[in-house]
Design a protein around this motif. Structure first.
Motif, short mmCIF file in Angstrom:
data_model
loop_
_atom_site.label_atom_id
_atom_site.label_comp_id
_atom_site.label_asym_id
_atom_site.label_seq_id
_atom_site.Cartn_x
_atom_site.Cartn_y
_atom_site.Cartn_z
N VAL A 138 -51.33 -5.12 -21.26
CA VAL A 138 -50.22 -6.11 -20.84
C VAL A 138 -48.97 -5.97 -21.68
N ALA A 139 -47.66 -6.29 -20.98
CA ALA A 139 -46.60 -6.10 -21.86
C ALA A 139 -45.41 -7.32 -21.20
N SER A 140 -44.43 -7.40 -21.98
CA SER A 140 -43.32 -8.64 -21.68
C SER A 140 -42.79 -8.01 -20.52
N LYS A 141 -42.42 -9.34 -19.67
CA LYS A 141 -41.84 -8.93 -18.50
C LYS A 141 -40.37 -9.10 -18.78
N SER A 142 -39.93 -9.61 -19.75
CA SER A 142 -38.43 -9.90 -19.82
C SER A 142 -37.93 -9.01 -21.15
N HIS A 143 -38.78 -8.37 -21.88
CA HIS A 143 -38.40 -7.97 -23.23
C HIS A 143 -38.99 -6.40 -23.26
N ARG A 144 -39.12 -5.78 -22.14
CA ARG A 144 -39.72 -4.40 -22.24
C ARG A 144 -38.44 -3.44 -22.83
N ASP A 145 -38.83 -2.53 -23.65
CA ASP A 145 -37.87 -1.67 -23.98
C ASP A 145 -38.54 -0.36 -24.42
N ALA A 146 -37.56 0.78 -24.50
CA ALA A 146 -38.07 1.89 -24.93
C ALA A 146 -39.11 2.27 -26.04
N ALA A 147 -38.99 1.65 -26.95
CA ALA A 147 -39.83 1.39 -28.19
C ALA A 147 -41.15 1.01 -27.64
N THR A 148 -41.28 0.00 -26.82
CA THR A 148 -42.62 -0.58 -26.51
C THR A 148 -43.34 0.50 -25.62
N ASP A 149 -42.34 1.09 -24.91
CA ASP A 149 -42.96 2.26 -23.85
C ASP A 149 -43.63 3.37 -24.42
N ASP A 150 -42.56 3.60 -25.47
CA ASP A 150 -43.40 4.85 -26.23
C ASP A 150 -44.52 4.64 -26.99
N TYR A 151 -44.62 3.24 -27.62
CA TYR A 151 -45.86 3.19 -28.39
C TYR A 151 -46.98 3.06 -27.37
N ILE A 152 -46.80 2.49 -26.14
CA ILE A 152 -47.85 2.32 -25.05
C ILE A 152 -48.36 3.76 -24.56
N GLY A 153 -47.15 4.70 -24.86
CA GLY A 153 -47.55 5.97 -24.39
C GLY A 153 -48.48 6.68 -25.44
N LYS A 154 -49.00 6.20 -26.65
CA LYS A 154 -49.89 6.78 -27.53
C LYS A 154 -51.12 6.61 -26.76
N TYR A 155 -51.49 5.54 -25.99
CA TYR A 155 -52.79 5.29 -25.53
C TYR A 155 -53.22 5.93 -24.18
N ALA A 156 -54.54 6.02 -23.78
CA ALA A 156 -54.82 6.35 -22.54
C ALA A 156 -55.06 5.00 -21.73
N VAL A 157 -53.97 4.87 -20.86
CA VAL A 157 -54.07 3.76 -20.16
C VAL A 157 -54.37 3.67 -18.87
N LYS A 158 -55.42 2.97 -18.37
CA LYS A 158 -55.83 3.05 -16.87
C LYS A 158 -54.89 2.21 -16.09
N ASP A 159 -54.27 0.99 -16.64
CA ASP A 159 -53.39 0.12 -15.84
C ASP A 159 -52.54 -0.73 -16.76
N MET A 160 -51.49 -1.10 -16.36
CA MET A 160 -50.61 -1.91 -17.12
C MET A 160 -50.01 -2.93 -16.12
N ARG A 161 -49.74 -3.96 -16.57
CA ARG A 161 -49.20 -5.09 -16.06
C ARG A 161 -48.26 -5.85 -16.97
N SER A 162 -47.22 -6.52 -16.35
CA SER A 162 -46.22 -7.34 -17.16
C SER A 162 -46.55 -8.75 -16.86
#
Length: 264
Positions: A165-189
């Motif tokens: 789960v990630a922020s709805k109003s404060h998502r940025d490239a750095a957050t997405d890059d970090y999440i990209g280090k994981y094997a993610v089944k699903d993601m929600r805001s």
């Protein structure tokens, strides 16, 4: 602190503040002002803050009170204190998205040990009981008497298929890059402190926050997550997120269920 007095008090005040917030939310129009940091504030923030602050001071006059909407409180220093964000997710409130919460927490020796998170537009109420365990209450949400309580607990994560789960109003490239280090089944805001509660209920395994937050944004959700068996740690060194810091700013952090293989 008498937790058998604290918990029903903060639960009731959160529900009362939620009613006041929804009166404004459901009105045809409301004024939105800007604070000194350019963040929005509405009459709902101010009314909820006045209600909660008055209620807390009446019951706990000797406990330091920190609240987002009272700048004078930000100059205080304490290790044990009550901390309030009367309306977390003002952007969601203004855009009528419903992901806003009332947050009240009690911090003892730098650790948020009890807290309540109430999402009035969603009718979801999460809090720690007197013994520290976390529950979600459903039903009529009577202010004087708890209804149906469901003990909540974190998931058993599958590191090959994580729920994030990630922020709805404060998502940025750095957050997405970090999440990209994981094997993610699903993601929600999600907005506001609800993200902590989604990890606490097992609806998500991981919530990274690579952006500015204040202690009043996180303390109640942190307490609920701790009560559900989860952790909140600093992003840089994975040590527990501490409270009572000068200026009340948080570093970047990660909220997660034990078993998640945290990445640097």
């Amino acid at each position: 602190m008498d937790f058998s007095l604290l918990v029903p008090t903060i639960r009731r005040l959160a529900l009362e503040a939620g009613d006041r917030i929804m009166e404004v939310y459901n009105a045809p129009d409301f004024e939105v002002k800007s604070k000194s940091d350019a963040s929005p504030v509405t009459e709902a923030d101010e009314a909820a803050d006045a209600l909660i602050s008055t209620g807390l001071r009446a019951v706990f006059p000797d406990v330091t009170l920190i609240t987002e909407e009272q700048a004078a409180s930000h100059a205080l220093r304490a290790e044990t204190f009550l901390i309030v964000d009367p309306l977390d997710g003002t952007k969601e409130f203004v855009q009528r998205r419903g992901d806003f919460t009332v947050n009240i927490a009690y911090v003892e020796a730098g650790v948020p040990v009890r807290g309540v998170v109430y999402a009035p537009a969603q009718g979801r109420l999460f809090y720690t009981q007197a013994d520290g365990t976390a529950v979600e209450e459903t039903g009529a949400l009577d202010k004087d008497k708890p209804g149906n309580l469901r003990r909540i607990g974190v998931s058993t994560p599958d590191n090959a298929a994580l729920m994030v789960v990630a922020s709805k109003s404060h998502r940025d490239a750095a957050t997405d890059d970090y999440i990209g280090k994981y094997a993610v089944k699903d993601m929600r805001s999600a907005g506001s402190s609800l993200k902590f509660c989604l990890v606490a209920t097992g609806e998500a395994d991981l919530y990274p926050r690579l952006g500015r937050t204040m202690e009043w944004d996180t303390a109640a959700g942190d307490a609920v997550l701790r009560g559900a068996g989860g952790h909140v740690v600093r992003f840089d060194d994975h040590t527990p997120l501490a409270y009572g810091k000068e200026g009340w700013d948080n570093p970047f952090f990660i909220a997660y269920a034990p078993g998640v293989d945290l990445k640097k």
